[in-house]
Design an enzyme around this catalytic site. Sequence first.
Site, PDB file in Angstrom:
ATOM      1  N   GLY A   1      35.392  28.711  50.264  1.00 46.42           N
ATOM      2  CA  GLY A   1      36.317  28.846  51.379  1.00 46.42           C
ATOM      3  C   GLY A   1      37.105  27.571  51.592  1.00 46.42           C
TER       4      GLY A   1
ATOM      5  N   SER B   1      30.639  45.869  46.721  1.00 50.43           N
ATOM      6  CA  SER B   1      31.650  45.738  45.665  1.00 50.43           C
ATOM      7  C   SER B   1      31.656  46.944  44.744  1.00 50.43           C
ATOM      8  CB  SER B   1      31.347  44.478  44.842  1.00 50.43           C
ATOM      9  OG  SER B   1      32.112  44.444  43.666  1.00 50.43           O
TER      10      SER B   1
ATOM     11  N   TYR C   1      26.170  39.714  39.336  1.00 52.92           N
ATOM     12  CA  TYR C   1      26.913  39.878  40.583  1.00 52.92           C
ATOM     13  C   TYR C   1      26.803  41.310  41.092  1.00 52.92           C
ATOM     14  CZ  TYR C   1      30.883  40.673  43.658  1.00 52.92           C
ATOM     15  OH  TYR C   1      31.670  41.056  44.724  1.00 52.92           O
TER      16      TYR C   1
ATOM     17  N   LYS D   1      24.856  42.923  44.579  1.00 59.15           N
ATOM     18  CA  LYS D   1      25.470  43.765  45.604  1.00 59.15           C
ATOM     19  C   LYS D   1      24.665  45.044  45.813  1.00 59.15           C
ATOM     20  CE  LYS D   1      28.884  41.200  46.900  1.00 59.15           C
ATOM     21  NZ  LYS D   1      28.916  40.659  48.275  1.00 59.15           N
TER      22      LYS D   1
ATOM     23  N   ASN E   1      39.792  46.276  43.934  1.00 55.72           N
ATOM     24  CA  ASN E   1      40.555  45.049  43.664  1.00 55.72           C
ATOM     25  C   ASN E   1      41.383  44.677  44.890  1.00 55.72           C
ATOM     26  OD1 ASN E   1      40.207  44.547  40.533  1.00 55.72           O
ATOM     27  ND2 ASN E   1      40.428  46.744  40.830  1.00 55.72           N
TER      28      ASN E   1
ATOM     29  N   LEU F   1      43.812  39.114  38.749  1.00 58.48           N
ATOM     30  CA  LEU F   1      45.111  39.295  38.109  1.00 58.48           C
ATOM     31  C   LEU F   1      46.271  38.715  38.928  1.00 58.48           C
ATOM     32  CD1 LEU F   1      46.853  40.443  35.839  1.00 58.48           C
ATOM     33  CD2 LEU F   1      46.856  42.645  37.048  1.00 58.48           C
TER      34      LEU F   1
ATOM     35  N   ILE G   1      49.270  40.604  28.906  1.00 55.02           N
ATOM     36  CA  ILE G   1      48.544  41.859  29.104  1.00 55.02           C
ATOM     37  C   ILE G   1      47.472  41.945  28.028  1.00 55.02           C
ATOM     38  CG2 ILE G   1      48.677  44.376  29.002  1.00 55.02           C
ATOM     39  CD1 ILE G   1      51.535  44.172  30.057  1.00 55.02           C
TER      40      ILE G   1
END
Length: 317
Positions: A36, A115, A139, A143, A168, A185, A201
């Site tokens: 943060g 998530s 991760y 969650k 996202n 992204l 890409i």
Amino acid sequence: MTWLVTGGAGYIGSHVVRAFAADGIDVVVIDDLSSGKPEFLVEGVPFVEANLLDSAATRKALEGVSGVVHLAGYKYAGVSVEKPMHTYTQNISAMVSLLNEMAAAGVANIVFSSSAGVYGTPKDEVVTEQTAPDPQSPYGETKQVGEWLLADQAKAVPLNYTALRYFNVVGSGDPKVYDASPYNLFPIVCNLLTQGKIPQIYGTDHPTPDGTSIKDYVHVADLARAHVAAARALDSGKTLEPVYNLGSGTGTSVREIMDAARRVTGIDFTPTEGPRRPGDPSRVVASGELAARDLEWKNTHTVDEMFASAWEAWPKG
């Protein structure tokens, strides 16, 4: 009605704090500032600089609050493979500490930041809350375990809870707050364009209309408002579903994001093309019907508006 926002100095957390304040709800923030930023904090909002593993600091932050929005944690799925114990400590041990302190303080409401990582690479065309979890990183596993912790604790002590599974999260609801993640992204594209470089890409041979992968993008301000709705529901005694997907139900391809970036910034570029990255799914789109029903959830921004808000907030100095 006062709510504690853990991780309230982060990109998402600071938007949640702003959404609570805009709705007239008092907020307290606890954040160790490991990811943060002090400049994301809202002036006048009480702030405790500490990690949730610091029980005494957590106990102090919980004084006088009626609920918690729990966003604090280690959020980098790819890096979590290299740092599994760190990820488990920050996401599981810290949550255990938080739940223990909540029980001791008699705080019985919590909205948990979960998530889409719990789904891994889903086979369903559109992900729903009934899609079987299959996390493929530490991760994502943390969650899912976090959701288990809530369910188990609710059997032992009074606890009203819900978990919001994010997809996202993009854009900005305040020009002072931006996504600084080096793995997402939108900030990758903003950073490259700011430096005069060309975005790339990865993968143009996906079974999608334009050959690039399709993902579900939601605007951070819309996401923040869902937390307010969930908090108000829990505070009023309403029982919510244990989990909600915060997805748009449609999805946007990587090439469509690049096209939006070109339109919004006025920078004429043609993205370079590279091979697919291992494990990158061709399509991950979620239904937000349950959240729309119970939380008035709606993704109100177009892809151009999402990228425009991210670009406006991106530091260009």
